[in-house]
Design a protein around this motif. Sequence first.
Motif, PDB file in Angstrom:
ATOM      1  N   ASP A  80       0.834  -1.207   0.000  1.00  0.00           N
ATOM      2  CA  ASP A  80       0.000   0.000   0.000  1.00  0.00           C
ATOM      3  C   ASP A  80       0.870   1.259   0.000  1.00  0.00           C
ATOM      4  OD1 ASP A  80      -2.336  -1.468  -0.014  1.00  0.00           O
ATOM      5  OD2 ASP A  80      -2.598  -1.368   2.168  1.00  0.00           O
ATOM      6  N   THR A  81       1.944   1.227   0.759  1.00  0.00           N
ATOM      7  CA  THR A  81       2.875   2.362   0.784  1.00  0.00           C
ATOM      8  C   THR A  81       3.514   2.546  -0.582  1.00  0.00           C
ATOM      9  OG1 THR A  81       3.309   2.004   3.130  1.00  0.00           O
ATOM     10  CG2 THR A  81       4.928   3.322   1.910  1.00  0.00           C
ATOM     11  N   ALA A  82       3.908   1.448  -1.208  1.00  0.00           N
ATOM     12  CA  ALA A  82       4.514   1.524  -2.542  1.00  0.00           C
ATOM     13  C   ALA A  82       3.541   2.129  -3.548  1.00  0.00           C
ATOM     14  CB  ALA A  82       4.965   0.142  -2.994  1.00  0.00           C
ATOM     15  N   VAL A  83       2.315   1.671  -3.542  1.00  0.00           N
ATOM     16  CA  VAL A  83       1.305   2.201  -4.459  1.00  0.00           C
ATOM     17  C   VAL A  83       1.078   3.691  -4.197  1.00  0.00           C
ATOM     18  CG1 VAL A  83      -1.147   2.100  -5.096  1.00  0.00           C
ATOM     19  CG2 VAL A  83       0.168  -0.017  -4.837  1.00  0.00           C
ATOM     20  N   ARG A  84       0.966   4.065  -2.932  1.00  0.00           N
ATOM     21  CA  ARG A  84       0.746   5.474  -2.590  1.00  0.00           C
ATOM     22  C   ARG A  84       1.893   6.348  -3.085  1.00  0.00           C
ATOM     23  NH1 ARG A  84       2.757   8.352   1.226  1.00  0.00           N
ATOM     24  NH2 ARG A  84       3.415   6.607   2.534  1.00  0.00           N
ATOM     25  N   LEU A  85       3.128   5.920  -2.830  1.00  0.00           N
ATOM     26  CA  LEU A  85       4.290   6.707  -3.261  1.00  0.00           C
ATOM     27  C   LEU A  85       4.382   6.798  -4.784  1.00  0.00           C
ATOM     28  CD1 LEU A  85       7.017   5.557  -0.708  1.00  0.00           C
ATOM     29  CD2 LEU A  85       5.981   7.838  -0.907  1.00  0.00           C
ATOM     30  N   MET A  86       4.093   5.702  -5.456  1.00  0.00           N
ATOM     31  CA  MET A  86       4.121   5.726  -6.926  1.00  0.00           C
ATOM     32  C   MET A  86       3.087   6.704  -7.463  1.00  0.00           C
ATOM     33  SD  MET A  86       4.707   1.807  -8.083  1.00  0.00           S
ATOM     34  CE  MET A  86       6.258   0.970  -7.806  1.00  0.00           C
ATOM     35  N   ARG A  87       1.916   6.688  -6.869  1.00  0.00           N
ATOM     36  CA  ARG A  87       0.859   7.600  -7.302  1.00  0.00           C
ATOM     37  C   ARG A  87       1.243   9.054  -7.009  1.00  0.00           C
ATOM     38  NH1 ARG A  87      -4.130   6.534  -4.285  1.00  0.00           N
ATOM     39  NH2 ARG A  87      -4.381   4.730  -5.615  1.00  0.00           N
ATOM     40  N   GLU A  88       1.684   9.324  -5.782  1.00  0.00           N
ATOM     41  CA  GLU A  88       2.029  10.698  -5.384  1.00  0.00           C
ATOM     42  C   GLU A  88       3.161  11.290  -6.213  1.00  0.00           C
ATOM     43  OE1 GLU A  88       2.965  10.626  -1.212  1.00  0.00           O
ATOM     44  OE2 GLU A  88       0.890  10.202  -0.634  1.00  0.00           O
ATOM     45  N   HIS A  89       4.136  10.453  -6.565  1.00  0.00           N
ATOM     46  CA  HIS A  89       5.323  10.947  -7.269  1.00  0.00           C
ATOM     47  C   HIS A  89       5.300  10.640  -8.763  1.00  0.00           C
ATOM     48  CE1 HIS A  89       7.357  12.142  -3.558  1.00  0.00           C
ATOM     49  NE2 HIS A  89       6.772  11.081  -3.029  1.00  0.00           N
ATOM     50  N   ALA A  90       4.228   9.998  -9.243  1.00  0.00           N
ATOM     51  CA  ALA A  90       4.084   9.630 -10.661  1.00  0.00           C
ATOM     52  C   ALA A  90       5.327   8.894 -11.163  1.00  0.00           C
ATOM     53  CB  ALA A  90       3.778  10.852 -11.512  1.00  0.00           C
ATOM     54  N   VAL A  91       5.723   7.864 -10.419  1.00  0.00           N
ATOM     55  CA  VAL A  91       6.871   7.050 -10.803  1.00  0.00           C
ATOM     56  C   VAL A  91       6.457   5.590 -10.925  1.00  0.00           C
ATOM     57  CG1 VAL A  91       8.579   8.611  -9.792  1.00  0.00           C
ATOM     58  CG2 VAL A  91       7.647   6.746  -8.403  1.00  0.00           C
TER      59      VAL A  91
END
Length: 133
Positions: A80-91
């Motif tokens: 969930d943290t990985a998905v959130r960070l990917m979404r927030e940073h568009a990476v």
Amino acid sequence: MTSEPQALPLHATLYEAARVMRDKGIGDVLVTDGERLCGMVTDRDIVVRAVAERRNTVFTSLAEVCTAELAVLGPDDDTDTAVRLMREHAVRRLPVVDGRHRPIGIVTVGDLMLAGLDGPGPLSEISKAPPGL
């Protein structure tokens, strides 16, 4: 997570990074200063920040074109943290670092999809986002 990610020092060249990517069948190389993670360079970075700018890949260092501001994961972070960070940073890629900021792995959108997190929702949103890394 892909363990043992490929890494090169800041002073390595884009040519060296491109050869590692080709030989390993990957699209990114982590950039280190000593043992510490300090950036990432992707195949897209090489094309957009170097080739398109007519930089000589044999002489251009990773320090000159790598992305230095990275979102990272810790070894105990969940998907969930990985998905959130990917979404927030568009990476599409997140390095995993230990307590000393040494790279120990990398999580990609593909890794998350293989973990069964595909389908409509955040991963499809991340995949549609313009590339950041």
